[in-house]
Design an enzyme around this catalytic site. Sequence first.
Site, mmCIF file in Angstrom:
data_model
loop_
_atom_site.group_PDB
_atom_site.id
_atom_site.type_symbol
_atom_site.label_atom_id
_atom_site.label_comp_id
_atom_site.label_asym_id
_atom_site.label_seq_id
_atom_site.Cartn_x
_atom_site.Cartn_y
_atom_site.Cartn_z
ATOM 1 N N ASP A 89 -5.566 9.764 10.013
ATOM 2 C CA ASP A 89 -4.252 9.257 10.397
ATOM 3 C C ASP A 89 -3.781 9.767 11.746
ATOM 4 O O ASP A 89 -4.016 10.910 12.111
ATOM 5 C CB ASP A 89 -3.215 9.642 9.329
ATOM 6 C CG ASP A 89 -3.350 8.771 8.097
ATOM 7 O OD1 ASP A 89 -3.259 7.540 8.239
ATOM 8 O OD2 ASP A 89 -3.589 9.314 7.008
ATOM 9 N N GLU A 128 0.867 -1.176 0.000
ATOM 10 C CA GLU A 128 0.000 0.000 0.000
ATOM 11 C C GLU A 128 0.895 1.215 0.000
ATOM 12 O O GLU A 128 1.692 1.401 0.906
ATOM 13 C CB GLU A 128 -0.813 0.061 1.294
ATOM 14 C CG GLU A 128 -2.152 -0.590 1.243
ATOM 15 C CD GLU A 128 -2.868 -0.423 2.587
ATOM 16 O OE1 GLU A 128 -2.712 0.634 3.230
ATOM 17 O OE2 GLU A 128 -3.552 -1.367 2.975
ATOM 18 N N TYR A 175 -11.059 -3.893 3.782
ATOM 19 C CA TYR A 175 -10.151 -3.385 4.803
ATOM 20 C C TYR A 175 -10.954 -3.276 6.082
ATOM 21 O O TYR A 175 -11.790 -2.386 6.223
ATOM 22 C CB TYR A 175 -9.630 -2.014 4.366
ATOM 23 C CG TYR A 175 -8.435 -1.488 5.125
ATOM 24 C CD1 TYR A 175 -8.410 -1.448 6.517
ATOM 25 C CD2 TYR A 175 -7.324 -0.998 4.440
ATOM 26 C CE1 TYR A 175 -7.311 -0.949 7.197
ATOM 27 C CE2 TYR A 175 -6.219 -0.491 5.117
ATOM 28 C CZ TYR A 175 -6.231 -0.474 6.500
ATOM 29 O OH TYR A 175 -5.149 0.037 7.170
#
Lengths: 394, 263
Positions: free
Chosen positions: B60, B49, B174
């Site tokens: 994040d 990735e 995911y």
Amino acid sequence: MSMPDKNGHFGAFGGRYVPETLMTLLLDLEKEFARCWKDPAFKKEFRFYLEEYAGRPTRLYYAERLSRQLKSLKVYLKREDLLHTGAHKVNNTLGQILVARRMGKKRIIAETGAGQHGVATATVCALFGLKCVVYMGAEDVKRQALNVVRMQLMGAEVIPVESGSRTLKDAMNEAIRDWVTNVADTYYLIGTVAGPHPYPYMVRELQSVIGIEARKQFLQKEKMLPDYLVACVGGGSNAMGLFYPFHRDKSVHIIGVEAAGHGLHTAAHSAAICAGKPGILHGCKSALLQDANGQVLNAHSVAAGLDYPGVGPEHSYFNAAGIAEYVGVTDKEAIDALKLLSRTEGIIPALESAHAVAYLPKLARRVKGHKTVIVCLSGRGDKDMNTIREVLRG
Amino acid sequence: MNRIEAKFNELRAKKKKAFIAFITAGAPSLEATYNLVLALEKAGADIIELGVPFSDPMADGQTIQEASFRSLKRGTTLKKILQLVRRIRKISEVPIALMTYYNPVHYFGNETFIDEAKSAGVDGLIIPDLPVVEAFALRGFAVKKDVSLIFFLAPTTSNERAREIVKAAGGFIYFVSVAGVTGARASVPASIARQVKAARSMTKVPVCVGFGISTPQQVKDIASFADGVIVGSAIVKEIQKHGRAKDMPARVAAFVKRMSSVL
């Protein structure tokens, strides 16, 4: 057609661009708010706090000396600056805190730029005894030190955000990170008509009290509708609150004033609609200041509350659909307007609201004959005294 | 069939689980990223990735935020990352997914971006702020060009939503191990085993788990109930630790090998 659609779209704008972790919560919030907004008991409670606690209705004041000076305009000021906490922000925080209580949330988080929304959030958290955490860009913590003290006095924890440009957009990133981590017990109280659906819709509905009152008051005083509405637009909540109840009145010309900073031809401004392109930030699609690689640019404005590279999605829609017109006013013009209103009316506006006032001389030159205008005086200038002193010293 | 799908078929035949390694492109430099991708492939990463840096990485944690800002300061752009993938493709067939926030892709233009990504050799896209309901336009182009659009499931996702998401899913799913942002954590909640199994019963698309995973033991535990394990921040931290040392890619590869070899 009624906006937004079921997925929160205002034409090509809006939506829910968020991590999956938040999606279920947003759907719950949407349902909960819809229930509240249909419930007479909720509306009664909201109305009670708006009147008894915040001080509504606010006056629609005819600014006679200012009007005389402008010659071609009869100016009415919608005095949101007289509300408890000093700005329109409390309309929204009172509404959302009542929703959060119904959802059983115990911890409230918020982002703030100028500190006005942070103060309004800390205020309602103190009022209802809820824990309050406010994210504020480290740069804004410096610029708006007095508001930090106000928030802390009311029991809020203020967390300075050091990442990125250390202003409102970074505070919002950090608030979203907190939210996604503490999603079960935490309510994110967004301060403007931006963010993912249902926030732009919900905040519009809660702030519409501004325009609903102003429309009624103006009709009583002038026996007709105003020719113009003028309000400043950062995220755009005071503007949407004023505009929305008039948006179907074809004869009313609606003008949103963005912060042109050092000028629209420079890189230092916050005028997303005037100078940006459609993009995705903080959960919605709207006009956005960005570079040729889709990276978000830092905004600039002398008014911390307008210092944001995006704008509420419904404003982008209003612009695209021709419902409202958007213009820019520079830092310098806003400061001149602040002085003008202070001297002609004895009213010191917030630097944000001074942007709306600053468009009046331009509008006065533009109109034919004699016209009426309502300006949203969204906040008072007390919080800006340090900035003003520095600017006046040069 | 693109390289991601082919890889999962191959792993399934061997009864093996996927090790997916995330690195931020351009941190510390695009040249380093080139060397890292090749080193990680050798160290047993089944899929890479590549993180596209963004000015406002709201999903994040600290580690990847910092890597993103460093990369942006060096002038990394989506276009340069596509050039990098093109260069990697001259000598490697390792499956590559780009992990990016939606705005850079939106600015590029959905159709142009998918065309250029495909021709550069990108196999999949992971876009944390693009839920299925907003992905309609991009997904049309991605399906046409056989680029996998990889969607997320979270511990907070309802069954009803999960069924919608798996229908749209390409490549793999995911599964976010914890409600939160990216970043290494000491432990991963035990409750997710049940949730991942439930997701796997809904679809044939492989379900991989990411967020917070940083040790060989965690990798092993999660592989016992998922089709693959995604490690990001722990690797990015390791890259940062070795900074500009000449043997940085080799050291990071050794770190990754300790995790990938338990599968």
